[in-house]
Motif scaffolding. Structure first.
Motif, short mmCIF file in Angstrom:
data_model
loop_
_atom_site.label_atom_id
_atom_site.label_comp_id
_atom_site.label_asym_id
_atom_site.label_seq_id
_atom_site.Cartn_x
_atom_site.Cartn_y
_atom_site.Cartn_z
N ASP A 72 0.80 -1.23 0.00
CA ASP A 72 0.00 0.00 0.00
C ASP A 72 0.84 1.28 0.00
O ASP A 72 0.42 2.30 0.55
CB ASP A 72 -0.95 0.02 1.21
N PHE A 75 -0.70 2.93 -4.09
CA PHE A 75 -1.77 2.14 -4.70
C PHE A 75 -2.17 2.66 -6.07
O PHE A 75 -2.34 1.88 -7.01
CB PHE A 75 -2.99 2.10 -3.77
N TYR A 102 -11.93 1.32 -7.27
CA TYR A 102 -10.95 0.60 -6.46
C TYR A 102 -10.09 1.54 -5.63
O TYR A 102 -9.67 1.17 -4.53
CB TYR A 102 -10.10 -0.31 -7.35
N ILE A 103 -9.85 2.72 -6.12
CA ILE A 103 -9.15 3.70 -5.29
C ILE A 103 -10.04 4.07 -4.09
O ILE A 103 -9.55 4.23 -2.97
CB ILE A 103 -8.76 4.95 -6.12
N HIS A 106 -9.74 1.32 -1.68
CA HIS A 106 -8.45 1.41 -1.01
C HIS A 106 -8.50 2.41 0.14
O HIS A 106 -7.99 2.16 1.25
CB HIS A 106 -7.37 1.82 -2.01
N ASN A 110 -10.39 -1.56 2.04
CA ASN A 110 -10.82 -2.83 1.46
C ASN A 110 -10.08 -3.21 0.17
O ASN A 110 -10.44 -4.19 -0.47
CB ASN A 110 -12.33 -2.80 1.16
N CYS A 111 -9.09 -2.44 -0.20
CA CYS A 111 -8.34 -2.76 -1.41
C CYS A 111 -6.86 -2.44 -1.16
O CYS A 111 -6.54 -1.40 -0.58
CB CYS A 111 -8.87 -1.94 -2.60
N HIS A 112 -5.99 -3.35 -1.58
CA HIS A 112 -4.59 -3.25 -1.20
C HIS A 112 -3.66 -3.58 -2.36
O HIS A 112 -4.04 -4.28 -3.30
CB HIS A 112 -4.30 -4.19 -0.03
N SER A 113 -2.44 -3.09 -2.25
CA SER A 113 -1.43 -3.38 -3.26
C SER A 113 -0.20 -4.00 -2.62
O SER A 113 0.13 -3.71 -1.46
CB SER A 113 -1.02 -2.09 -4.00
N TYR A 127 -2.74 -5.79 -7.16
CA TYR A 127 -3.70 -5.24 -6.21
C TYR A 127 -4.93 -6.13 -6.17
O TYR A 127 -5.17 -6.95 -7.08
CB TYR A 127 -4.09 -3.80 -6.58
#
Length: 203
Positions: A72, A75, A102-103, A106, A110-113, A127
């Motif tokens: 993260d 991202f 998705y950003i 993040h 709830n959204c990760h890299s 991601y």
């Protein structure tokens, strides 16, 4: 199975999370197409978290510490890199509404890299969406050899460390099958998903 969806060409975060919880995810025909459609495959790709296969050559790369792995850190740069046209793929399914959605996820946590850096440059990454004890891998990219592969190995290690039980790859490819990905009938997948959504794992 696909179902068109495009009111306002935006995907509300709550709707996106509900879609994942029911085994559905969004795609676009191309980066320039403002519309989004939902996909619910009859056969789903999954990498068993206890069944990752790491090629010997990649083990050597990991041991050498060729890349610095970060979570993260940037991202937006990862999703933009995943959306770039490549020699083997001129178009992408990541359009503006998907990028925005998705950003947004993040920012909600709830959204990760997972990112591979070398000499201060982002050279690979992936991601995905985190929900319950499930992680849904979305896309990956590499600007240097093995960069995305190292990220995938680190992702699986991280998910195991954090108590996740499901790594969804949506579809399988020859590349993912070399790492242990398997095809799973929808009904069996949805049972695993139901179990994974019971409880919570922190990415």
């Amino acid at each position: 199975m696909t179902r068109p969806y495009a009111p306002g060409y935006r995907i509300p975060p709550e709707l996106l999370l509900k879609a994942y919880a029911s085994g559905v995810f969004p795609m676009a025909e191309s980066a320039d197409d403002p519309e989004v459609f939902w996909v619910r495959p009859e056969t789903r790709g999954v990498i068993p978290l206890d069944g990752l296969h790491v090629p010997k050559s990649l083990v050597k790369t990991i041991r050498r510490g060729h890349f610095e792995i970060r979570f993260d850190h940037d991202f937006a740069a990862v999703i933009d890199a995943c959306a770039e046209a490549r020699a083997e793929r001129e178009s992408t399914w990541i359009n503006a509404p998907i990028r925005e959605a998705y950003i947004g996820l993040h920012m909600r946590g709830n959204c990760h890299s997972v990112e591979a850096w070398r000499e201060g440059r982002l050279v690979g990454g992936l991601y995905g969406v985190s929900l319950g004890r499930a992680f849904f891998g979305e896309s990956m990219f590499a600007r240097e050899r093995d960069a995305s592969k190292v990220c995938l190995v680190r992702l699986v290690e991280h998910l195991n460390e954090r108590g996740f039980v499901l790594l969804d790859t949506q579809f399988t490819t020859d590349h993912l099958k070399r790492f242990g990905a398997v095809d799973m009938p929808r009904r069996k997948y949805e049972k695993l998903l139901e179990d994974a959504l019971q409880g919570q794992a922190e990415f």
